[in-house]
Design an enzyme around this catalytic site. Structure first.
Site, PDB file in Angstrom:
ATOM      1  N   SER A 104      -9.616  -0.782   7.254  1.00  0.00           N
ATOM      2  CA  SER A 104      -9.062  -0.548   5.917  1.00  0.00           C
ATOM      3  C   SER A 104      -8.345  -1.737   5.285  1.00  0.00           C
ATOM      4  O   SER A 104      -8.018  -1.684   4.101  1.00  0.00           O
ATOM      5  CB  SER A 104      -8.108   0.648   5.943  1.00  0.00           C
ATOM      6  OG  SER A 104      -8.827   1.851   5.918  1.00  0.00           O
ATOM      7  N   SER A 151      -9.618   1.633   3.105  1.00  0.00           N
ATOM      8  CA  SER A 151      -8.772   2.420   2.228  1.00  0.00           C
ATOM      9  C   SER A 151      -7.760   1.586   1.435  1.00  0.00           C
ATOM     10  O   SER A 151      -7.215   2.091   0.457  1.00  0.00           O
ATOM     11  CB  SER A 151      -8.029   3.483   3.037  1.00  0.00           C
ATOM     12  OG  SER A 151      -7.153   2.879   3.960  1.00  0.00           O
ATOM     13  N   LYS A 207       0.856  -1.193   0.000  1.00  0.00           N
ATOM     14  CA  LYS A 207       0.000   0.000   0.000  1.00  0.00           C
ATOM     15  C   LYS A 207       0.887   1.236   0.000  1.00  0.00           C
ATOM     16  O   LYS A 207       1.909   1.273   0.707  1.00  0.00           O
ATOM     17  CB  LYS A 207      -0.887  -0.029   1.251  1.00  0.00           C
ATOM     18  CG  LYS A 207      -1.907   1.091   1.334  1.00  0.00           C
ATOM     19  CD  LYS A 207      -2.748   0.939   2.597  1.00  0.00           C
ATOM     20  CE  LYS A 207      -3.838   1.983   2.704  1.00  0.00           C
ATOM     21  NZ  LYS A 207      -4.656   1.797   3.925  1.00  0.00           N
TER      22      LYS A 207
END
Lengths: 96, 486
Positions: free
Chosen positions: B179, B155, B80
């Site tokens: 997330s 997210s 990420k």
């Protein structure tokens, strides 16, 4: 207790966000919507309840004060918007 | 060898260790898959092709020299884009960090490299990990591999979509309020949020420091366990990382669930939770009971306050953490500005998106003089009540079982203008962050062709029991074997 646009301008200054009038209006509406929803928090009985700041109980973590290699100055300055002579350059904050 | 990209991390690692497949072939297979699949998905913000091929060649050289670098050597991974990678742009999905090149690696990035994994690139996410749909990325949304008109969740939507679309066998995400788990559920993959303190946060760009945790997204529970083996453990660079031994999590998967006591909290089976989703959760609990576990309904009354307390605590911490983006040391600086304060104000206005500004504003307000006790301190007291509910539940039960997401993936733009509807996507996942406990999401079925997740929550640092139940459920079902249509 809803925030007025002037309250929101004051918060924007504290947050260092330059918001135009449209943004102030939009942020006011959204913040008031959310805060209204969260008013329920005020009804909960928390008398004598200690706050949880960390989910894992911790006390101070100490280490030996020994010199270690640090990051390279050139590498760090390479990310700066403006630098000169090994220094970060910022707008003048004192008069001439 | 055809279709390397469909292999699990464990299977691929075994082929590489046995030298039936080279690390280079594996890297090339996934890079080719990214070229084919990613234009329609946009899981990646940066693809590190040259790095990947060079690192793969180094692994092949070590294998050729007779070294046995471990089960993940040569296995590609995606990170990420809130995890710092030395020399590789790390944007946090934000304009303000569009050109930021970190001078150091996050500890998790360094640990994955140390066990020989190959970095394929950086995955898209909501700006500074704030959001539940990956629509808040300044670089455009990621799409759900099961239906490109729908969001992948967030997210860590890029990480989840990359794994679901077979663009990477392993991705790391971060989880502050769900997330990792919510996008894992909406993309039909496994997502594990470890206990707070189990994995180092050094080099993770901070959102809400008392809630943030790094964890894996994979296609199988065993791959999640393998990845946790590599990234867990004490790090002197993160004083909140726990100084506890790291067990072999893959061994933990093997144990039976016979006799395990499961609590099924009623608060997660009504309200905002779709009745069909609640029904599928009950079916999954039945599957675990058929394997020998015992389940009963229970109650965690304080979790209904989670959303309100979270949206005080997380923005408060964010407003403090994001104060550093002032246009001085790194990140962008506005071209037009007057004076020092004006420079920071203009830079932040231009550099941050709407959602980030909103959270900074709420957090600044909640921490400002006169409101601290009414909002921030009170939210932290409510957090104590939530923790106590979990403590009481874990006196009776080994694990708690809930849905991961109250609904299947929603359509792009469907909730973008309704911040509250968006935040409701996290109601099932927030409590684990508030209590600091571990939780995993595993695929548990499909509704109208879209995947759903089962969430299992455990006691702090009891990832082994969590993984044991998740693995048992996975082996009893075949949801994880389905592939999205692309």
């Amino acid at each position: 207790m809803a925030l007025t646009p002037d309250d929101v301008r004051k918060v924007a200054l504290l947050a260092r966000l330059e918001l135009d009038d449209d943004e102030i209006e939009r942020q006011s509406r959204r913040i008031n919507e959310l805060m209204a929803r969260f008013e329920a928090l005020q009804q909960i009985d928390v008398t004598g309840v200690e706050p949880t700041f960390q989910s894992v109980p911790m006390c101070n973590v100490l280490r030996e004060d020994e010199p270690r290699p640090s990051l390279h100055r050139e590498e760090l300055l390479a990310n700066a918007p403006e630098s000169r002579d090994g220094l970060f350059i910022v707008p003048r904050i004192l008069g001439d | 060898m055809a279709d390397l990209h469909n292999l699990t991390a464990r299977a691929l690692g075994a082929l590489i260790a046995g030298r039936q497949v080279s690390a280079r072939e594996a890297a090339e297979a996934f890079l080719a898959r990214i070229e084919v699949a990613d234009p329609g998905i946009h899981a990646f913000l940066t693809v590190t092709r040259e790095h990947a091929l060079a690192d793969a060649a180094a692994i092949d050289a070590r294998l050729k020299a007779g070294e046995r670098p471990g089960p993940l050597a040569g296995v590609p991974v995606a990170l990420k884009d809130v995890l710092c990678t030395r020399g590789i742009r790390t944007t946090c999905g934000s304009r303000i960090l569009e050109r930021f090149v970190p001078p150091y690696d996050a500890t998790v990035a360094a640990r994955l490299a140390a066990v020989g994994t190959i970095l394929l690139g950086k995955a898209n996410c909501d700006e500074f990990a704030m959001g539940s749909s990956t629509e808040n990325s300044a670089f455009g949304p990621t799409r759900n591999p099961w239906d490109p008109e729908r969001v992948p969740g967030g997210s860590s939507g890029g990480s989840a979509a990359a794994v679901a679309a077979r663009e990477a066998p392993i991705a790391l995400g971060t989880d502050t309020g769900g997330s990792i788990r919510q996008p894992a559920a909406l993309c039909g993959v496994v997502g594990l949020k470890p206990t707070y303190g189990r994995v180092s946060r050094w080099g993770l760009v901070a959102y809400a420091s008392s809630l943030d945790q790094v964890g894996p997204l994979t296609r199988t529970v065993e791959d999640a366990a393998l990845t946790l083996n590599a990234i867990a453990g004490r790090d002197p660079l993160d004083s909140t990382s726990a100084d506890l031994p790291v067990p072999d999590y893959t061994q933990a998967c093997r144990a039976e669930v016979r006799g395990l006591r499961l609590g099924v909290p009623s608060e997660f089976l009504g309200g905002e939770v779709d009745p069909t989703v609640a029904g599928m959760t009950r079916q999954a609990v039945d599957t675990l009971c058929e394997a020998g576990a015992e389940a009963e309904e229970c109650s965690l009354p304080s979790v209904t306050h989670c959303l309100a307390a979270y949206y005080i605590i997380a923005p408060a911490e964010a407003s403090s953490n994001l104060a550093r983006y002032d246009g001085v040391r790194y990140g962008m600086r506005s071209r037009e500005h007057a004076g020092h304060i004006g420079m920071a104000e203009r830079t932040r206005d231009e550099g941050f998106g709407d959602e980030v500004k909103q959270r900074i504003m709420i957090g600044t307000y909640a921490l400002s003089a006169g409101y601290y006790d009414a909002y921030y301190r009170r939210a932290q007291q409510v957090r104590t009540l939530i923790r106590r509910d979990f403590d009481r539940a874990f006196e009776r039960y080994d694990l708690l079982v809930t849905p991961t997401s109250p609904t299947v993936a929603f359509r792009l733009a469907e909730r973008a203008d309704d911040p509250l509807a968006m935040k409701l996507a996290d109601i099932c996942t927030l409590p684990a962050n508030m209590a600091g406990i571990p939780a995993i999401s595993v695929p548990c079925g499909f509704l109208e062709g879209l995947p759903l997740g089962l969430q299992i929550l455990g006691k702090a640092f009891d990832e082994p029991t969590l993984l044991r139940a998740a693995y048992t459920y996975e082996q009893a079902t075949d949801w994880h074997r389905r592939r999205p249509p692309l």
